[in-house]
Design a protein around this motif. Structure first.
Motif, PDB file in Angstrom:
ATOM      1  N   THR A 690      56.304  21.506  20.117  1.00 10.51           N
ATOM      2  CA  THR A 690      57.835  21.702  20.064  1.00 10.51           C
ATOM      3  C   THR A 690      58.505  21.220  21.033  1.00 10.51           C
ATOM      4  OG1 THR A 690      57.178  24.177  19.297  1.00 10.51           O
ATOM      5  CG2 THR A 690      59.684  23.698  19.852  1.00 10.51           C
ATOM      6  N   ASN A 691      57.961  20.945  22.213  1.00  9.25           N
ATOM      7  CA  ASN A 691      58.711  20.253  23.320  1.00  9.25           C
ATOM      8  C   ASN A 691      58.859  18.834  23.027  1.00  9.25           C
ATOM      9  OD1 ASN A 691      59.084  22.527  24.812  1.00  9.25           O
ATOM     10  ND2 ASN A 691      57.256  22.390  26.215  1.00  9.25           N
ATOM     11  N   SER A 694      61.278  18.291  19.705  1.00 10.54           N
ATOM     12  CA  SER A 694      62.372  18.693  19.517  1.00 10.54           C
ATOM     13  C   SER A 694      63.617  17.932  19.293  1.00 10.54           C
ATOM     14  CB  SER A 694      62.899  19.506  21.025  1.00 10.54           C
ATOM     15  OG  SER A 694      63.010  18.685  22.127  1.00 10.54           O
ATOM     16  N   PHE A 720      64.196  26.877  14.653  1.00 13.04           N
ATOM     17  CA  PHE A 720      64.386  26.260  16.073  1.00 13.04           C
ATOM     18  C   PHE A 720      65.014  26.638  16.971  1.00 13.04           C
ATOM     19  CE2 PHE A 720      66.131  22.000  17.907  1.00 13.04           C
ATOM     20  CZ  PHE A 720      64.957  21.912  18.681  1.00 13.04           C
ATOM     21  N   PHE A 723      63.701  28.147  20.580  1.00 10.68           N
ATOM     22  CA  PHE A 723      63.596  26.955  21.602  1.00 10.68           C
ATOM     23  C   PHE A 723      65.057  26.579  22.138  1.00 10.68           C
ATOM     24  CE2 PHE A 723      64.147  22.424  22.461  1.00 10.68           C
ATOM     25  CZ  PHE A 723      63.019  22.013  23.398  1.00 10.68           C
TER      26      PHE A 723
END
Length: 958
Positions: A690-691, A694, A720, A723
């Motif tokens: 995810t990082n 993103s 999303f 996050f």
């Protein structure tokens, strides 16, 4: 709305919130309650409720009329007592069995043996369920399954929701049957705790123990067990506090000392370490002792230097000479020139030559200032990304852009870091990324002049022209080999002329020629000549050549499948394409996609900047996009976009579920044929994916909105959203959720729209737009109520309560928290319930009832530990600190705040850490310790990356 009458024992939320049709559920372990077919039943006046409570407390055994009359009225009962009793029984039958005729006998409340009994079982009555679970736990213990038995004991004890029949009159509750049940409860808690301590599994019993000791303040055996359990669970300070409290209580109210069991428990805790002194002076840790931690991995992000780099000797020598000039050690180097002229290649060669002079790392970022999709990296996103890459925990990054810039420059202070900013659009995109430290060096590339960067920031510009003919020849020789280049000098000259010194065009032609060694260079030149005039020039303002000929010739040499892949890549959201996303674009398995990507890489149409992750030069991407529009139908392009959005939605959903498995999921559309999901194995992999992805996920939301993939837009926004919350990307959150709001408006997706309204309200609240936040929360609440979505309704009530509290509307805040608490109990959501109880404690304190506030927040603290939720634990400690401070118990407030601060730092929760530091400053100022108050204020400002100001006053402290 029912009034909140005080703290209640957790765990007694609606026992069976969604019972099957024609069923009865009863609770007596706490307030007397009944549900018929899932709807709570009104049980009538106090005496009538007492009749039912007495029958239920006997667990299905008959109770004589005389006993019931005596329990209700005592010896001085009225002459009409028996008639009143019969009337109460009739009313209860009608309430619990409304389908009965007037004279029909009930199937639950039955008369016989000179009295009445309530026929029930463990599926219907919580008391019998409790006893069944206790029996099962003892059987498990006897069979040697001690740890399982502990959990079963805890499940049984969680059914207790306070004093038995708590909503019946006090004289009735004094009846022997109820006091016997209370003794049964205490014995069960002690029995379960003894086993839990033997198994080293104390946390499930902390809440029941706390409840028992609060109801029996002089019960030394129970307090002894609580002390041992707290210490075994890691809460040694709390264990010592419990001992100190009961020792004082025994001395003050009974005039006795603690007994042997209590003293033994206390001594057991002391053996684990030195006892805390009775009076502790809480000093703030000096700020100089807690600098910003160095990154665990030094950033080394420079792109790979080309082994076949050729030419540019004069330009490289010029750059190196300027860097060696002492006056240039802090300069910003600006390399500018037209698209495809080799700015990045030269910059990379240059920074690799000087990288050893910057031992604290190298940062690189493609700002995509000229991306044809408009996906330009915004300064706030760039600063945030660099903070992440410098190892700053996300929770310690402040919300405001200016504060983030200050933090970025603070992190780089006293460090020597090389910063490369590629493809900058203008000076404003670059300026926030310039370090303040004199030991850092910045290299910027751009197609534009960036005059203000030169004039204001002192950047040293280098205008990069196309390669000279000599450098172009050297370039081809390095790529083709000297023998091939010498075989046909005229063809080499024509190729150079046709490419007009543009390194990008030369690289593509050289790659294609090298892949066709049997074709003479004259044929390469002829093919390039034939395609030169077949397409218009790139619409680039400073273009002086027609580079498209090189792209066309290379594209025409691709196989059909690779050519199709090339066109699909132009449809990808964001500039970086993982192999699985590329496979989804084409609708083929990954194993078939990778060879096609390798073919494109060999032709220099894509670059593999990381394993199985590809990028395109922006000019090549423009060309691929124009080809896609010219060759592929609208339907083909839409299907490709749909597949890649499926890939990102399902992959992000999988990652989000691994990161937070307790978040209630939403329904996804089925994965489209030809789409694939990223294989993400665990929580760490989910966070890393995810990082990394993103920026692409955010671009996917924007693309889905632009092309009206409405079902994807709001679901991607939902997926999303956590996050963005964790990382404080409030502006991005607003952008994403506004797109989702428009999408849900078109689809009529009301549940999704309710979530979007609440998410927008949350973002606006953090941005300080309280009026907008209130409007969004109101819209969310209306939708949740219409939909019957209780969980969403409760969360929205909490949001509104927070807004009310921020505006000193404390009574309104309390009312919204009460409603949220009621719903959490109805749903049986203990984490939400604990959160609500903590908020209720704050709300009562806001209204002046500090003792009630402490009681509630302490309950929330124990529940948080039972649930092992450290974030809630810190919040409860913060709340307790605030309430104790208001009540004048400053030492206790400081202790609570320091315990909260420790957890905030462990969790790397920057905003909460700063708030707690400011609270500590306020407490110390209130006690006259201005030195400590000033130090805590400095620390809070440093955590937020803000200039240090000490402006706290006694008025603000209160």
């Amino acid at each position: 709305m029912a009034p909140f009458v005080g703290a209640t024992y957790p765990g007694g939320a609606m026992l069976f919130p969604e019972p099957a049709r024609s069923t009865l559920r009863l609770a007596v372990l706490g307030p007397l309650r009944a549900w018929l077919d899932g709807v709570e039943v009104e049980l009538g006046p106090p005496q009538q409720r007492s009749v039912l409570a007495l029958l239920l407390a006997h667990g299905g055994q008959p109770v004589s009329v005389a006993s019931l009359v005596d329990a209700l009225w005592g010896a001085d009962h009225p002459g009409s007592a028996v008639n009143l009793l019969h009337r109460y029984v009739g009313a209860l039958r009608r309430a619990l069995e409304p389908e009965l005729g007037h004279r029909e006998a009930g199937r639950w409340l039955i008369r016989g043996a000179g009295g009445y009994r309530f026929t029930t079982d463990a599926a219907t009555l919580d008391l019998l369920r409790f006893r069944d679970l206790m029996t099962r736990a003892r059987a498990e213990r006897a069979a040697g399954s001690d740890r399982q038995a502990v959990h079963t004991f805890a499940e049984a004890l969680a059914l207790w929701d306070g004093p038995v029949a708590a909503n019946t009159p006090a004289p009735v509750r004094a009846h022997a049957v109820f006091t016997a049940l209370e003794r049964e409860h205490v014995a069960a808690v002690n029995e379960a705790t003894d086993l839990a301590l033997r198994c080293d599994l104390p946390k499930p019993l902390l809440v029941p123990l706390q409840w028992v000791t609060s109801q029996h303040p002089f019960d030394e055996p129970s307090h002894s067990r609580l002390i041992l359990a707290l210490a075994a669970a890691g809460y040694r300070a709390d264990a010592l506090d419990v001992y100190a409290a009961i020792r004082t209580r025994l001395a003050d109210e009974l005039g006795i000392d603690p007994g042997a069991e209590l003293r033994a428990a206390h001594e057991s805790v002391l053996r684990e370490g030195p006892e805390a002194p009775a009076e502790v002076r809480f000093e703030p840790e000096p700020l100089v002792d807690a600098p910003m931690p160095a990154p665990s991995v030094m950033p080394a992000q420079l792109p790979r230097d080309l082994a076949v780099f050729a030419g540019r000797k004069d330009e490289l020598d010029h750059l190196l000479a300027e860097h060696d000039d002492p006056a240039g050690s802090t300069a910003v180097t600006l390399i500018r020139g037209m698209a495809g002229v080799g700015k990045t290649t030269l910059a990379v060669r240059y920074v690799h030559r000087i990288a050893h002079l910057y031992p604290d790392g190298q940062l690189y970022l493609n700002l995509r200032g000229f991306d044809h999709t408009g996906d330009v990296v915004q300064p706030e996103d760039a600063v945030r990304r660099f903070l992440d890459e410098l190892g700053v925990p996300s929770a310690r990054i402040p919300v405001g852009f200016d504060a983030q810039v200050n933090l970025y420059r603070s992190v780089l202070a006293e460090r020597r870091v090389l910063v490369v900013l590629d493809n900058a659009r203008d000076a404003e995109q670059v300026r926030p990324l310039l370090p303040g430290a004199t030991g850092c060096h910045v290299v910027v590339t751009s197609r534009n002049q960036l005059l203000s960067l030169v004039a204001v920031e002192g950047a040293r510009p280098l205008l990069l022209s196309p390669l000279s003919k000599g450098d172009s020849r050297e370039f081809l020789v390095r790529r083709l080999g000297s023998r091939s280049a010498a075989s046909d000098p005229a063809a080499v000259s024509e190729i150079i002329e046709l490419c007009a010194g543009l390194p990008l065009a030369l690289a593509i032609v050289a790659a294609r020629a090298a892949l066709q060694p049997l074709h003479p260079l004259s044929a390469v030149a002829a093919a390039l000549r034939d395609t030169k005039d077949s397409l218009d020039s790139f619409a680039d303002a400073d273009s002086i050549i027609d580079a498209r000929a090189a792209f066309t010739w290379s594209y025409q040499a691709l196989g059909p499948a690779a050519a199709e892949m090339f066109r699909r890549l132009a449809l990808h959201p964001g500039p970086e394409v993982p192999a699985r996303a590329a496979a989804a674009l084409l609708g083929v398995p990954v194993a078939k996609a990778v060879p096609l990507l390798d073919e494109l890489e060999r032709g220099h149409l894509v670059s593999q900047y990381a394993p199985r992750r590809y990028t395109m030069h922006d000019l090549v991407r423009v060309y691929a996009n124009e080809l896609a529009e010219a060759v592929d139908t609208v339907g083909v392009r839409r299907a490709a976009r749909g597949r890649v959005l499926d890939h990102y939605l399902h992959s992000a959903f999988l990652a989000a579920g691994l990161i937070d498995p307790h978040r209630p999921p939403i329904a996804l559309p089925p994965l489209g044929e030809g789409a694939v999901v990223e294989p993400i194995a665990d929580r760490a992999a989910a966070q890393a994916w995810t990082n990394t992805m993103s920026p692409t996920l955010f671009a996917a939301i924007e693309m889905s909105a632009e092309h009206r993939f409405d079902e994807h837009t709001w679901r991607l926004g939902w997926t999303f959203d956590p996050f963005l919350d964790r990382n404080g990307h409030w502006h991005q959150k607003v952008t994403a959720q506004e797109a989702a709001l428009a999408a849900t408006g078109r689809t009529g997706e009301r549940a999704g729209r309710a979530y979007v309204h609440r998410s927008l309200g949350y973002a606006h609240k953090h941005l300080g737009n309280l009026v907008r936040a209130a409007g969004q929360f109101r819209s969310a609440l209306e939708l949740y109520v219409e939909l019957g979505n209780l969980r969403g309704e409760a969360r929205t009530h909490q949001n509104i309560a927070d807004l009310c509290g921020r505006q000193n509307m404390h009574q309104q805040a309390l009312e919204h928290e009460i409603r949220a608490h009621e719903i959490s109990r109805l749903l049986g959501d203990r984490l939400m319930e604990a959160d609500c109880i903590n908020n209720l404690g704050c709300a009562h304190s806001d209204l002046g009832d500090h003792e009630q506030g402490v009681l509630l927040c302490e309950k929330a603290l124990l529940m948080s530990r039972e649930l092992e939720n450290r974030s809630l634990e810190a919040a409860a400690q913060d709340s307790l600190g605030t309430i104790h401070d208001r009540a004048g118990r400053h030492s206790r407030a400081i202790l609570c705040y320091r315990q909260a601060l420790e957890v905030h730092r462990d969790l790397q929760d920057l905003y909460s850490e700063a708030v707690t530091l400011r609270n500590l400053a306020a407490v110390h100022l209130g006690t006259g310790d201005t030195r400590a108050a000033e130090e805590y204020t400095r620390q809070a400002a440093a955590v937020l990356g803000q200039p240090v100001r000490f402006e706290l006053s006694a008025a603000s402290a209160s």
